[in-house]
Scaffold this motif. Sequence first.
Motif, mmCIF file in Angstrom:
data_model
loop_
_atom_site.group_PDB
_atom_site.id
_atom_site.type_symbol
_atom_site.label_atom_id
_atom_site.label_comp_id
_atom_site.label_asym_id
_atom_site.label_seq_id
_atom_site.Cartn_x
_atom_site.Cartn_y
_atom_site.Cartn_z
ATOM 1 N N GLU A 146 2.733 -3.640 4.928
ATOM 2 C CA GLU A 146 2.270 -3.408 6.290
ATOM 3 C C GLU A 146 2.319 -4.714 7.095
ATOM 4 O O GLU A 146 1.932 -5.775 6.593
ATOM 5 C CB GLU A 146 0.835 -2.883 6.275
ATOM 6 C CG GLU A 146 0.681 -1.538 5.595
ATOM 7 C CD GLU A 146 -0.771 -1.106 5.488
ATOM 8 O OE1 GLU A 146 -1.044 0.077 5.709
ATOM 9 O OE2 GLU A 146 -1.632 -1.973 5.189
ATOM 10 N N SER A 173 4.280 17.562 -1.977
ATOM 11 C CA SER A 173 4.373 16.518 -0.949
ATOM 12 C C SER A 173 5.520 15.562 -1.216
ATOM 13 O O SER A 173 5.664 14.551 -0.528
ATOM 14 C CB SER A 173 3.059 15.734 -0.869
ATOM 15 O OG SER A 173 2.785 15.085 -2.100
ATOM 16 N N GLY A 224 5.662 7.506 9.443
ATOM 17 C CA GLY A 224 4.235 7.652 9.684
ATOM 18 C C GLY A 224 3.787 6.535 10.612
ATOM 19 O O GLY A 224 3.602 6.725 11.805
ATOM 20 N N ARG A 236 0.839 -1.205 0.000
ATOM 21 C CA ARG A 236 0.000 0.000 0.000
ATOM 22 C C ARG A 236 0.875 1.257 0.000
ATOM 23 O O ARG A 236 2.004 1.256 0.465
ATOM 24 C CB ARG A 236 -0.921 -0.001 1.218
ATOM 25 C CG ARG A 236 -1.799 -1.239 1.277
ATOM 26 C CD ARG A 236 -2.961 -1.096 2.236
ATOM 27 N NE ARG A 236 -3.727 -2.331 2.286
ATOM 28 C CZ ARG A 236 -4.645 -2.694 1.382
ATOM 29 N NH1 ARG A 236 -4.909 -1.895 0.360
ATOM 30 N NH2 ARG A 236 -5.302 -3.837 1.495
ATOM 31 N N ARG A 237 0.288 2.339 -0.507
ATOM 32 C CA ARG A 237 1.024 3.600 -0.613
ATOM 33 C C ARG A 237 1.096 4.291 0.740
ATOM 34 O O ARG A 237 0.175 4.214 1.548
ATOM 35 C CB ARG A 237 0.354 4.538 -1.628
ATOM 36 C CG ARG A 237 1.260 5.680 -2.086
ATOM 37 C CD ARG A 237 0.593 6.516 -3.183
ATOM 38 N NE ARG A 237 1.575 7.353 -3.855
ATOM 39 C CZ ARG A 237 1.959 8.551 -3.435
ATOM 40 N NH1 ARG A 237 1.439 9.052 -2.320
ATOM 41 N NH2 ARG A 237 2.851 9.254 -4.104
ATOM 42 N N PHE A 238 2.223 4.978 0.978
ATOM 43 C CA PHE A 238 2.308 5.831 2.154
ATOM 44 C C PHE A 238 1.251 6.925 2.067
ATOM 45 O O PHE A 238 0.901 7.398 0.977
ATOM 46 C CB PHE A 238 3.687 6.495 2.241
ATOM 47 C CG PHE A 238 4.785 5.590 2.703
ATOM 48 C CD1 PHE A 238 4.860 5.164 4.016
ATOM 49 C CD2 PHE A 238 5.770 5.165 1.812
ATOM 50 C CE1 PHE A 238 5.886 4.340 4.451
ATOM 51 C CE2 PHE A 238 6.803 4.339 2.234
ATOM 52 C CZ PHE A 238 6.854 3.925 3.551
ATOM 53 N N ASP A 239 0.754 7.333 3.204
ATOM 54 C CA ASP A 239 -0.208 8.433 3.269
ATOM 55 C C ASP A 239 0.559 9.741 3.117
ATOM 56 O O ASP A 239 1.338 10.137 3.988
ATOM 57 C CB ASP A 239 -0.947 8.397 4.606
ATOM 58 C CG ASP A 239 -1.976 9.512 4.732
ATOM 59 O OD1 ASP A 239 -2.134 10.287 3.773
ATOM 60 O OD2 ASP A 239 -2.623 9.607 5.792
ATOM 61 N N TYR A 282 5.666 2.960 -1.773
ATOM 62 C CA TYR A 282 4.720 1.931 -1.321
ATOM 63 C C TYR A 282 5.425 1.041 -0.305
ATOM 64 O O TYR A 282 6.640 0.845 -0.368
ATOM 65 C CB TYR A 282 4.227 1.104 -2.508
ATOM 66 C CG TYR A 282 3.395 1.920 -3.482
ATOM 67 C CD1 TYR A 282 2.000 1.883 -3.444
ATOM 68 C CD2 TYR A 282 4.004 2.751 -4.410
ATOM 69 C CE1 TYR A 282 1.244 2.644 -4.319
ATOM 70 C CE2 TYR A 282 3.249 3.524 -5.282
ATOM 71 C CZ TYR A 282 1.874 3.466 -5.228
ATOM 72 O OH TYR A 282 1.126 4.236 -6.089
ATOM 73 N N SER A 305 -0.602 12.719 3.168
ATOM 74 C CA SER A 305 -1.245 13.886 3.772
ATOM 75 C C SER A 305 -0.345 14.562 4.799
ATOM 76 O O SER A 305 -0.418 15.779 4.995
ATOM 77 C CB SER A 305 -2.574 13.495 4.415
ATOM 78 O OG SER A 305 -2.373 12.539 5.456
ATOM 79 N N ASP A 306 0.518 13.784 5.464
ATOM 80 C CA ASP A 306 1.410 14.394 6.444
ATOM 81 C C ASP A 306 2.845 13.904 6.320
ATOM 82 O O ASP A 306 3.660 14.114 7.210
ATOM 83 C CB ASP A 306 0.912 14.125 7.874
ATOM 84 C CG ASP A 306 0.816 12.638 8.185
ATOM 85 O OD1 ASP A 306 0.959 11.823 7.260
ATOM 86 O OD2 ASP A 306 0.605 12.298 9.364
#
Length: 531
Positions: A149, A475, A165, A106-109, A146, A111-112
Amino acid sequence: MISLLDYGAGNVRSLRNAIHALGFSLTEIARPEDILQAERLIFPGVGAFGAAMERLHRLGYVEPLKEYLATGRPFLGICIGLQALFEGSEESPGVAGLGLIPGRIRRFDASDLSVPHMGWNDARVERASPLFADYAGEKLYFVHSYRAEPSPENADWRLATTDYGSPFLSAVQRGRVAAVQFHPEKSGAAGLRLLQHFLAADAGGAPVAGWSPRPADAPTHFAKRVIACLDVRANDAGDLVVTKGDQYDVRESGEVRNLGKPVELAQRYYEEGADEITFLNITAFRDFPLADQPMLEVLRRTSERVFVPLTIGGGIRAFTDASGTSYSALDVADEYFRSGADKISIGSDAVATVERYLERGCGDGTSAIEEIARVYGNQAVVISIDPRRVYVRSPDETRHQTVETATPGPDGERYCWFQCTIKGGREGRDVDAVELARVCEALGAGEILLNSIDRDGSGAGFDLELIGAVRAAVSIPVIASSGAGCVEHFAEVFAATGVEAALAAGIFHRREVPIQAVKSYLREQGIETRV
């Protein structure tokens, strides 16, 4: 027999060089049946998940690779070599992975976080493995958008995690099958030791005596990068030299300023602790780069001695040679990657691409940025921006994004915008640095190298207003460049703007400010660095 599965994606030369530097020889996987004859198999890779799997299928490697893994023989995956072991990835919906490990990538978020996760971080080793036999928490080099997890379903594979994150799997292992998300061949001495353990030891053998896990609540720490930049060009005798100019003027008393040989200087910086080395071929706009054998040779020789990331910029664009044969920017990038580069820096061509984008309102898939990112991934594309200040009395005087500046213009103007230039700063265009960075990110670039014509060679410090404006607009990671004159300037730019990296050239070349002095001062200021 140590076998390397090179399916044609990214810089595998550096991994070969690292293995040879450790005293081992390699055989190359040339046919599907070679996979099943390997005694130790290394599967490196960079770029997009879908492109990697497509190449593996096209070469007929998928089924013998699955069969090899099922036997439990020694295997080391690197980066995409780890991600391909999972069932699939958000990066390429509908494309199946090898399916050995449960879960999807999965992709890193964003947003931050800055994405890609690009730079040096440590690993939290959670169980004993000879791979990490003497690992002492050193920083390792990551470059990925990516991640895998940790979950109950893949718990029996979990070897090490890293925080960006939230925790992700930075190493997996079951028996003799292992994989790492970081690049050991780019992780300096710590990475070379891990490779040595895989090549020489029983990577799935008995637990290490005296080993104890790192506490589960002990966080890992992402480090700021200090980058050495080498401007390379031919002098009047035709020899490649490292040079440095003030406002891009590289001549002194009529001769090209010679600050050293590029390979030797790059090795010196590696030994002094530089986190990356950037080569800028500052005469490449005049030449056809695939015929630029001396610069390609610099990359090849440097990658034999330097085991941190290498970036090359200058002339990365489509060309037609004297015979009328056309080459795409991807063809040019391919050759640089094969010669030892990890990232490609695009400058003037990015400005032209953004001008076309602004006219159409979208990309068309044919730009160098889009082509290279599609095959090698966003992390392989760096945009080098060369802006200069244009002062205005009021923001209403221009369509471009302005800042209210603490250093007024020559007639007392309180506002300025940052005009992008091409051809080594000699020609300004009607594009500003903020919109160029935003558009290039949208097209697939993974990093910004932000220069300043006004501050270049000045020693007056980084242009914090320029850097802050661009950093706030994107970003993806940003490298601050131009103007560093003392160790305090590095701490200032990290604290004031939050950029991920800072680059310098002349002060390192002339030994005015040693790299280790920069890092020591940063640590004194509470800023994380790679030791």
